[in-house]
Design an enzyme around this catalytic site. Structure first.
Site, PDB file in Angstrom:
ATOM      1  N   TYR A  53      -7.527  47.007  18.527  1.00 33.04           N
ATOM      2  CA  TYR A  53      -6.328  47.183  17.650  1.00 33.04           C
ATOM      3  C   TYR A  53      -6.543  48.499  16.985  1.00 33.04           C
ATOM      4  CZ  TYR A  53      -2.271  46.864  14.438  1.00 33.04           C
ATOM      5  OH  TYR A  53      -1.131  47.135  13.894  1.00 33.04           O
TER       6      TYR A  53
ATOM      7  N   LYS B 110      -4.272  52.077  17.842  1.00 35.17           N
ATOM      8  CA  LYS B 110      -3.444  52.586  16.771  1.00 35.17           C
ATOM      9  C   LYS B 110      -3.807  54.014  16.590  1.00 35.17           C
ATOM     10  CE  LYS B 110      -0.608  49.386  16.717  1.00 35.17           C
ATOM     11  NZ  LYS B 110       0.850  49.567  17.222  1.00 35.17           N
TER      12      LYS B 110
END
Length: 259
Positions: A150, A154
């Site tokens: 993640y 991102k």
């Protein structure tokens, strides 16, 4: 860019920030809003809530053919796409993560943005107008305690939005990157310990609050849209003294591990 009379496409539109953006765009007088999501029933429900100004579309944002079909249906129903919200995202994996976690996170959190840009850029550059809104995360600026897939993807989403702005910002393309911390969405509540850390680190906003801030950011064409203003302070601390910031993050990680 003002949303009034513009055609907008929102991926991940069936819930959370995407649903709130679709509603708010319609309330601002958008010419049309395409609510795109893998969850067909959810997209249809949001479109029904909005009414005639919205159209649902079930699609997998990681499939380039679906990206083409999404833009085609938006253009045939409402006209050329003015605003694309690359909002679909996944929070998968704990720690280093598994291969499948990395594959999914890279495809949804990054590659889907690239697919959309590949489809939209020729038209936008010809028209000398268009707006790309990337939903990233505060984790894309100041990382995250928890999921490597993640945090890394991102960061990549932020970097891609930066690249778009630098490369095409003088040719009519507007770009904003939305980087919230905790928002009351299924993504937050389904992300395990990583989500618990986020919820404990600051105020959890409602999606409608985020949508309000996005509208203001689009109108001023601000690149970094930060619903949690403190993220800018965190980012400044990071870049002003990287070693100190890394040590502080390690201390935070130890506190989280201790319960």
């Amino acid at each position: 860019m003002r949303v009034t009379e513009k055609v907008a496409v929102v991926t991940g539109g069936a819930s959370g920030i995407g649903r709130a953006l679709a509603h708010r765009f319609a309330a601002e007088g958008a010419a049309g809003v395409v609510v795109a999501d893998l969850d067909k029933a959810g997209a249809e429900a949001v479109a029904r809530e909005i009414g005639d100004a919205a159209l649902p579309f079930a699609c997998d944002v990681v499939d380039p053919d679906h990206a083409d079909a999404l833009m085609d249906i938006a253009e045939s129903a409402f006209g050329p796409v003015d605003i694309f919200c690359a909002n679909a995202g996944v929070a998968v994996g704990e720690g280093l993560g598994e291969t499948d976690d990395w594959d999914l996170a890279l495809r949804v959190n990054l590659r889907a943005h690239v697919n959309a840009a590949e489809r939209l850029l020729p038209s936008w550059l010809e028209r000398k107008t268009g707006y790309f809104l990337a939903t990233a995360s505060a984790a894309g600026l100041v990382t995250q305690i928890g999921s490597a897939p993640y945090a890394v993807t991102k960061h990549a989403a932020v970097a891609f939005a930066e690249w778009l702005s630098i490369t095409y910002g003088d040719r009519g393309l507007g770009v904003s990157c939305l980087c919230p911390m905790g928002v009351n969405t299924p993504l937050l509540h389904g992300s395990g310990r990583s989500g618990d850390v986020v919820k404990a680190s600051g105020r959890v906003l409602e999606p409608e609050e985020v949508a309000e801030i996005v509208i203001a950011g689009l109108e001023t064409e601000t690149f970094l849209i930060l619903p949690h203003p403190e993220v800018l302070d965190f980012y400044r601390h990071k870049t002003s003294d990287y070693e100190r910031w890394l040590a502080g993050m390690r201390r935070l990680q130890a506190r989280v591990a201790a319960g």
